[in-house]
Design a protein around this motif. Structure first.
Motif, PDB file in Angstrom:
ATOM      1  N   ASP A   2     -17.671 -52.043 -56.140  1.00  0.00           N
ATOM      2  CA  ASP A   2     -17.101 -51.335 -55.008  1.00  0.00           C
ATOM      3  C   ASP A   2     -15.845 -50.585 -55.430  1.00  0.00           C
ATOM      4  O   ASP A   2     -15.115 -51.007 -56.328  1.00  0.00           O
ATOM      5  CB  ASP A   2     -16.741 -52.321 -53.893  1.00  0.00           C
ATOM      6  N   ALA A   3     -15.556 -49.476 -54.763  1.00  0.00           N
ATOM      7  CA  ALA A   3     -14.364 -48.680 -55.046  1.00  0.00           C
ATOM      8  C   ALA A   3     -13.479 -48.635 -53.805  1.00  0.00           C
ATOM      9  O   ALA A   3     -13.966 -48.520 -52.667  1.00  0.00           O
ATOM     10  CB  ALA A   3     -14.746 -47.272 -55.468  1.00  0.00           C
ATOM     11  N   PHE A   4     -12.160 -48.724 -54.031  1.00  0.00           N
ATOM     12  CA  PHE A   4     -11.182 -48.739 -52.952  1.00  0.00           C
ATOM     13  C   PHE A   4      -9.993 -47.884 -53.352  1.00  0.00           C
ATOM     14  O   PHE A   4      -9.738 -47.648 -54.527  1.00  0.00           O
ATOM     15  CB  PHE A   4     -10.725 -50.172 -52.666  1.00  0.00           C
ATOM     16  N   ASP A   5      -9.250 -47.462 -52.346  1.00  0.00           N
ATOM     17  CA  ASP A   5      -8.001 -46.763 -52.636  1.00  0.00           C
ATOM     18  C   ASP A   5      -6.925 -47.748 -53.074  1.00  0.00           C
ATOM     19  O   ASP A   5      -6.151 -47.467 -53.992  1.00  0.00           O
ATOM     20  CB  ASP A   5      -7.528 -45.983 -51.409  1.00  0.00           C
ATOM     21  N   TYR A   6      -6.903 -48.904 -52.413  1.00  0.00           N
ATOM     22  CA  TYR A   6      -5.899 -49.914 -52.730  1.00  0.00           C
ATOM     23  C   TYR A   6      -6.560 -51.282 -52.810  1.00  0.00           C
ATOM     24  O   TYR A   6      -7.316 -51.665 -51.913  1.00  0.00           O
ATOM     25  CB  TYR A   6      -4.795 -49.943 -51.664  1.00  0.00           C
ATOM     26  N   ILE A   7      -6.230 -52.006 -53.873  1.00  0.00           N
ATOM     27  CA  ILE A   7      -6.684 -53.378 -54.017  1.00  0.00           C
ATOM     28  C   ILE A   7      -5.451 -54.269 -54.034  1.00  0.00           C
ATOM     29  O   ILE A   7      -4.543 -54.073 -54.850  1.00  0.00           O
ATOM     30  CB  ILE A   7      -7.499 -53.582 -55.308  1.00  0.00           C
ATOM     31  N   ALA A  24      -3.786 -48.854 -42.017  1.00  0.00           N
ATOM     32  CA  ALA A  24      -3.533 -48.197 -40.724  1.00  0.00           C
ATOM     33  C   ALA A  24      -4.086 -46.780 -40.699  1.00  0.00           C
ATOM     34  O   ALA A  24      -4.514 -46.294 -39.646  1.00  0.00           O
ATOM     35  CB  ALA A  24      -2.032 -48.186 -40.434  1.00  0.00           C
ATOM     36  N   ASP A  25      -4.102 -46.124 -41.840  1.00  0.00           N
ATOM     37  CA  ASP A  25      -4.740 -44.816 -41.965  1.00  0.00           C
ATOM     38  C   ASP A  25      -6.211 -45.046 -42.275  1.00  0.00           C
ATOM     39  O   ASP A  25      -6.559 -45.598 -43.325  1.00  0.00           O
ATOM     40  CB  ASP A  25      -4.084 -44.024 -43.090  1.00  0.00           C
ATOM     41  N   PRO A  26      -7.124 -44.659 -41.378  1.00  0.00           N
ATOM     42  CA  PRO A  26      -8.549 -44.947 -41.593  1.00  0.00           C
ATOM     43  C   PRO A  26      -9.130 -44.290 -42.840  1.00  0.00           C
ATOM     44  O   PRO A  26     -10.221 -44.651 -43.278  1.00  0.00           O
ATOM     45  CB  PRO A  26      -9.214 -44.415 -40.324  1.00  0.00           C
ATOM     46  N   ARG A  27      -8.417 -43.363 -43.435  1.00  0.00           N
ATOM     47  CA  ARG A  27      -8.911 -42.723 -44.667  1.00  0.00           C
ATOM     48  C   ARG A  27      -8.707 -43.602 -45.889  1.00  0.00           C
ATOM     49  O   ARG A  27      -9.328 -43.377 -46.928  1.00  0.00           O
ATOM     50  CB  ARG A  27      -8.205 -41.378 -44.873  1.00  0.00           C
ATOM     51  N   ASN A  28      -7.842 -44.616 -45.769  1.00  0.00           N
ATOM     52  CA  ASN A  28      -7.568 -45.503 -46.899  1.00  0.00           C
ATOM     53  C   ASN A  28      -8.543 -46.666 -46.922  1.00  0.00           C
ATOM     54  O   ASN A  28      -8.650 -47.412 -45.942  1.00  0.00           O
ATOM     55  CB  ASN A  28      -6.140 -46.052 -46.815  1.00  0.00           C
ATOM     56  N   ARG A  29      -9.241 -46.831 -48.031  1.00  0.00           N
ATOM     57  CA  ARG A  29     -10.128 -47.979 -48.214  1.00  0.00           C
ATOM     58  C   ARG A  29      -9.338 -49.089 -48.896  1.00  0.00           C
ATOM     59  O   ARG A  29      -8.829 -48.899 -49.999  1.00  0.00           O
ATOM     60  CB  ARG A  29     -11.333 -47.592 -49.068  1.00  0.00           C
ATOM     61  N   VAL A  30      -9.230 -50.248 -48.229  1.00  0.00           N
ATOM     62  CA  VAL A  30      -8.351 -51.315 -48.696  1.00  0.00           C
ATOM     63  C   VAL A  30      -9.154 -52.595 -48.905  1.00  0.00           C
ATOM     64  O   VAL A  30      -9.934 -53.002 -48.031  1.00  0.00           O
ATOM     65  CB  VAL A  30      -7.211 -51.576 -47.688  1.00  0.00           C
ATOM     66  N   LEU A  31      -8.932 -53.224 -50.050  1.00  0.00           N
ATOM     67  CA  LEU A  31      -9.552 -54.516 -50.367  1.00  0.00           C
ATOM     68  C   LEU A  31      -8.452 -55.550 -50.517  1.00  0.00           C
ATOM     69  O   LEU A  31      -7.515 -55.365 -51.305  1.00  0.00           O
ATOM     70  CB  LEU A  31     -10.351 -54.420 -51.660  1.00  0.00           C
ATOM     71  N   LEU A  32      -8.558 -56.642 -49.778  1.00  0.00           N
ATOM     72  CA  LEU A  32      -7.624 -57.765 -49.877  1.00  0.00           C
ATOM     73  C   LEU A  32      -8.363 -58.966 -50.457  1.00  0.00           C
ATOM     74  O   LEU A  32      -9.349 -59.436 -49.886  1.00  0.00           O
ATOM     75  CB  LEU A  32      -7.054 -58.119 -48.505  1.00  0.00           C
ATOM     76  N   LEU A  33      -7.899 -59.466 -51.598  1.00  0.00           N
ATOM     77  CA  LEU A  33      -8.521 -60.595 -52.282  1.00  0.00           C
ATOM     78  C   LEU A  33      -7.627 -61.823 -52.140  1.00  0.00           C
ATOM     79  O   LEU A  33      -6.453 -61.792 -52.514  1.00  0.00           O
ATOM     80  CB  LEU A  33      -8.723 -60.278 -53.760  1.00  0.00           C
ATOM     81  N   GLU A  34      -8.167 -62.900 -51.605  1.00  0.00           N
ATOM     82  CA  GLU A  34      -7.414 -64.146 -51.432  1.00  0.00           C
ATOM     83  C   GLU A  34      -8.185 -65.297 -52.074  1.00  0.00           C
ATOM     84  O   GLU A  34      -9.364 -65.495 -51.775  1.00  0.00           O
ATOM     85  CB  GLU A  34      -7.173 -64.428 -49.956  1.00  0.00           C
ATOM     86  N   ALA A  35      -7.509 -66.044 -52.945  1.00  0.00           N
ATOM     87  CA  ALA A  35      -8.164 -67.140 -53.652  1.00  0.00           C
ATOM     88  C   ALA A  35      -8.512 -68.290 -52.726  1.00  0.00           C
ATOM     89  O   ALA A  35      -9.485 -69.023 -52.961  1.00  0.00           O
ATOM     90  CB  ALA A  35      -7.266 -67.630 -54.794  1.00  0.00           C
ATOM     91  N   ARG A 207     -10.959 -53.504 -38.645  1.00  0.00           N
ATOM     92  CA  ARG A 207     -10.902 -52.144 -39.168  1.00  0.00           C
ATOM     93  C   ARG A 207     -12.018 -51.935 -40.200  1.00  0.00           C
ATOM     94  O   ARG A 207     -12.188 -52.731 -41.131  1.00  0.00           O
ATOM     95  CB  ARG A 207      -9.550 -51.872 -39.815  1.00  0.00           C
ATOM     96  N   ALA A 208     -12.738 -50.851 -40.033  1.00  0.00           N
ATOM     97  CA  ALA A 208     -13.879 -50.584 -40.915  1.00  0.00           C
ATOM     98  C   ALA A 208     -13.452 -50.310 -42.346  1.00  0.00           C
ATOM     99  O   ALA A 208     -14.245 -50.485 -43.282  1.00  0.00           O
ATOM    100  CB  ALA A 208     -14.679 -49.399 -40.377  1.00  0.00           C
ATOM    101  N   ASN A 209     -12.208 -49.882 -42.526  1.00  0.00           N
ATOM    102  CA  ASN A 209     -11.739 -49.523 -43.869  1.00  0.00           C
ATOM    103  C   ASN A 209     -11.004 -50.657 -44.576  1.00  0.00           C
ATOM    104  O   ASN A 209     -10.428 -50.466 -45.642  1.00  0.00           O
ATOM    105  CB  ASN A 209     -10.822 -48.304 -43.795  1.00  0.00           C
ATOM    106  N   LEU A 210     -11.014 -51.858 -43.966  1.00  0.00           N
ATOM    107  CA  LEU A 210     -10.352 -53.025 -44.559  1.00  0.00           C
ATOM    108  C   LEU A 210     -11.385 -54.105 -44.853  1.00  0.00           C
ATOM    109  O   LEU A 210     -12.082 -54.564 -43.948  1.00  0.00           O
ATOM    110  CB  LEU A 210      -9.284 -53.575 -43.620  1.00  0.00           C
ATOM    111  N   LYS A 211     -11.467 -54.498 -46.109  1.00  0.00           N
ATOM    112  CA  LYS A 211     -12.367 -55.574 -46.518  1.00  0.00           C
ATOM    113  C   LYS A 211     -11.533 -56.749 -46.998  1.00  0.00           C
ATOM    114  O   LYS A 211     -10.689 -56.604 -47.894  1.00  0.00           O
ATOM    115  CB  LYS A 211     -13.305 -55.107 -47.624  1.00  0.00           C
ATOM    116  N   VAL A 212     -11.756 -57.922 -46.425  1.00  0.00           N
ATOM    117  CA  VAL A 212     -11.037 -59.141 -46.807  1.00  0.00           C
ATOM    118  C   VAL A 212     -12.037 -60.096 -47.434  1.00  0.00           C
ATOM    119  O   VAL A 212     -13.049 -60.435 -46.815  1.00  0.00           O
ATOM    120  CB  VAL A 212     -10.360 -59.792 -45.583  1.00  0.00           C
ATOM    121  N   VAL A 213     -11.757 -60.532 -48.648  1.00  0.00           N
ATOM    122  CA  VAL A 213     -12.631 -61.459 -49.356  1.00  0.00           C
ATOM    123  C   VAL A 213     -11.845 -62.731 -49.643  1.00  0.00           C
ATOM    124  O   VAL A 213     -10.845 -62.706 -50.363  1.00  0.00           O
ATOM    125  CB  VAL A 213     -13.158 -60.855 -50.670  1.00  0.00           C
ATOM    126  N   THR A 214     -12.261 -63.848 -49.075  1.00  0.00           N
ATOM    127  CA  THR A 214     -11.638 -65.126 -49.358  1.00  0.00           C
ATOM    128  C   THR A 214     -12.410 -65.843 -50.464  1.00  0.00           C
ATOM    129  O   THR A 214     -13.555 -65.511 -50.753  1.00  0.00           O
ATOM    130  CB  THR A 214     -11.578 -66.001 -48.099  1.00  0.00           C
TER     131      THR A 214
END
Length: 527
Positions: A2-7, A24-35, A207-214
């Motif tokens: 997968d590709a994101f603007d910010y990881i 907050a800007d829907p154009r930004n694709r953001v991935l949040l990784l939490e262990a 938000r459709a542009n925010l992916k959170v992976v635990t």
């Protein structure tokens, strides 16, 4: 892949703020990784539940220090949150900004933009203060700040004793000069813990542009031509790689972020080679400059007054405590670990208070143990600006291996002098007339410790962490004032590890402020 603007590596106090602001800007694709896992454990929500979260593999990394010479060779448990919300999901919930001089000192050390007047708006914009908007507080922000929902006669007596000793009672610790005594304000909402996940992440999870992976353990950052482009992480027994078209942001905390840097080849080149890691950039400062507040838990037996030791001594008492919380969201189950706070100068040569007290209506032999079988209170006191510096470092290229943590407490003569004086001041306050009716009797460290040498040794015997590690990827050495890792592109560290010097108080609110300001820097750079 997968590709994101910010990881964002780390879904703790800083990571939740970053995820909110960057998506907050829907154009930004953001991935949040939490262990860690989701923060749906009931004991995260109930304020007193920190007792069941610290030391629990469901919510805690279960770190421990190496043997500490300054503590008589003891090893300490070193709690760090491993769950959405990070340490804000297991901490003491105290909302404390520190002192104006802390941030002015950062700026004067060569970090423009980090002075008190410059950072204060980032505190207030995210705040929802119980008393509404004012010169120093915000209203309508994400972080709910409230008064604690309980009172104890013994704490009010100790506050009066401090006033008799010469320390004034003040209304608010968060106006830039926190010298005085007051009851701590806490990150709670109507008697429930209000973590960074509650405040910043949950409202925007859809938000459709925010992916959170635990359950995603970040291994390392991968580079092409000196630029961070990928993040390698483990999810279960499988390895994954995510592509960063914009920036990679480490928000794994003062222990986690330097570990990711080292596994990525940024650190002491000789050590990395010994571990089989190809150095990308020789930077021995990574993991160094570790600072923490060492608390000295001075305990006093009392009589003629109620403390939690009695109220929680049997099933009937515990039942009443549970009923009070169930009906009113108040009482001991709504307690932060500390209620009364005091900021004191250990000597007139200090321009601002250099000691912080956390006063509690209870006593125990060691944190996590059972309460003493008699009425007592504890006046924990810590040196706010220790000179001692420690280090954390990985021992293996394996991301599942625990790092070495050496806080190096009480390593300087000044730190030992301040510790001894802190115990003396505690005794002076306890001896004031306001406390006389309760006959306080010092049980820890004990009156047999009286000389300078004895008090310094006693400080090492009773000292323990208050869970404030910072500084291991500091501005000025590892990152610049824009929080960019020096010598590489596309990589920032935005969490407590960037503090060049520890703040004069609890560190969670400053960490979220750093993330607020850091997110703005990231977005401005993209423009």
């Amino acid at each position: 892949m997968d590709a994101f603007d910010y990881i964002i590596a780390g879904g703790g106090s800083a990571g939740c703020v970053l995820a909110n602001r960057l998506s907050a800007d829907p154009r930004n694709r953001v991935l949040l990784l939490e262990a860690g896992g989701k923060d749906d454990y009931i004991w995260i929500k109930v304020p007193v539940g920190y007792l069941y979260c610290i030391g629990n593999p469901r919510t805690d990394w279960l770190y421990q220090t190496e043997a500490e010479q300054g503590l008589g060779g003891r090893q300490l448990k070193y709690p760090r949150g491993r769950v959405l919300g990070g340490s804000s999901s297991i901490n003491g919930m105290i909302y404390m900004r520190g002192q104006a001089a802390d941030y002015d000192g950062w700026r004067q050390a060569g970090n423009p933009g980090w002075g008190w007047d410059e950072v204060r708006p980032y505190f207030t914009r995210a705040e929802d203060h119980y008393d509404g908007a004012s010169e120093f507080h915000g209203q309508g922000g994400e972080i709910r700040v409230e008064k604690q929902r309980l009172r104890w006669d013994i704490l009010e007596a100790f506050q009066r004793a401090a006033e008799e000793w010469g320390l004034p009672a003040i209304e608010d610790f968060n106006r830039g000069d926190n010298e005085g005594s007051s009851f701590f304000q806490v990150t709670q909402r109507k008697g429930w813990r209000w973590s960074a996940s509650d405040a910043f992440l949950k409202p925007v999870r859809s938000r459709a542009n925010l992916k959170v992976v635990t359950g995603a353990l970040v291994d390392r950052v991968l580079f092409e031509d000196g630029r961070a482009v990928d993040v390698a992480y483990r999810l279960g027994d499988r390895d994954h790689v995510a592509r960063a078209d914009g920036e990679v942001i480490l928000a794994a905390g003062a222990i986690g972020s330097p570990a990711v840097l080292e596994r990525s080849g940024i650190g002491d080149a000789h050590r990395l080679c010994d571990l089989g890691i190809a150095p990308l950039r020789d930077m021995p400062e990574v993991g160094g400059n570790l600072q923490d507040h060492l608390q000295l838990r001075c305990a006093y037996r009392v009589s003629g007054v109620s403390t939690l030791n009695q109220r929680a001594a049997n099933l009937f008492g515990k039942g009443l405590i549970g009923l009070e919380y169930l009906l009113r969201r108040s009482g001991p189950m709504a307690m932060a670990p500390s209620q009364l706070g005091m900021f004191v100068k250990s000597h007139d040569r200090y321009a601002t208070a250099n000691l912080e007290y956390h006063v509690q209506p209870l006593s125990l032999e060691a944190f996590g143990g059972g309460l003493d079988p008699f009425p007592a209170f504890t006046a924990s006191v810590c040196n706010l600006r220790p000179e001692s510096r420690g280090r954390t470092a990985i021992n293996s290229a394996d991301p599942t291996a625990s790092p070495s943590i050496r806080p190096n407490y009480l390593a300087t003569e000044e730190d030992r002098r301040v510790a001894a004086q802190a115990i003396r001041i505690t005794r002076e306050i306890a001896a004031q007339p306001a406390m006389a009716r309760y006959h306080p009797d010092e049980i820890r460290p004990g009156r047999d410790h009286d000389s300078e040498e004895d008090l310094q040794r006693a400080a090492g015997a009773i000292g323990t962490t208050i869970f404030h590690p910072v500084g291991t990827a500091a501005m000025g050495t590892v990152v610049d004032a824009e929080l960019r890792v020096k010598g590489v592109d596309g990589l920032r560290v935005i969490d407590a590890s960037v503090m060049p010097r520890i703040t004069s108080g609890n560190t969670n609110a400053p960490t979220m402020m750093i993330a607020e300001k850091g997110a703005e820097m990231v977005l401005q750079a993209a423009q």
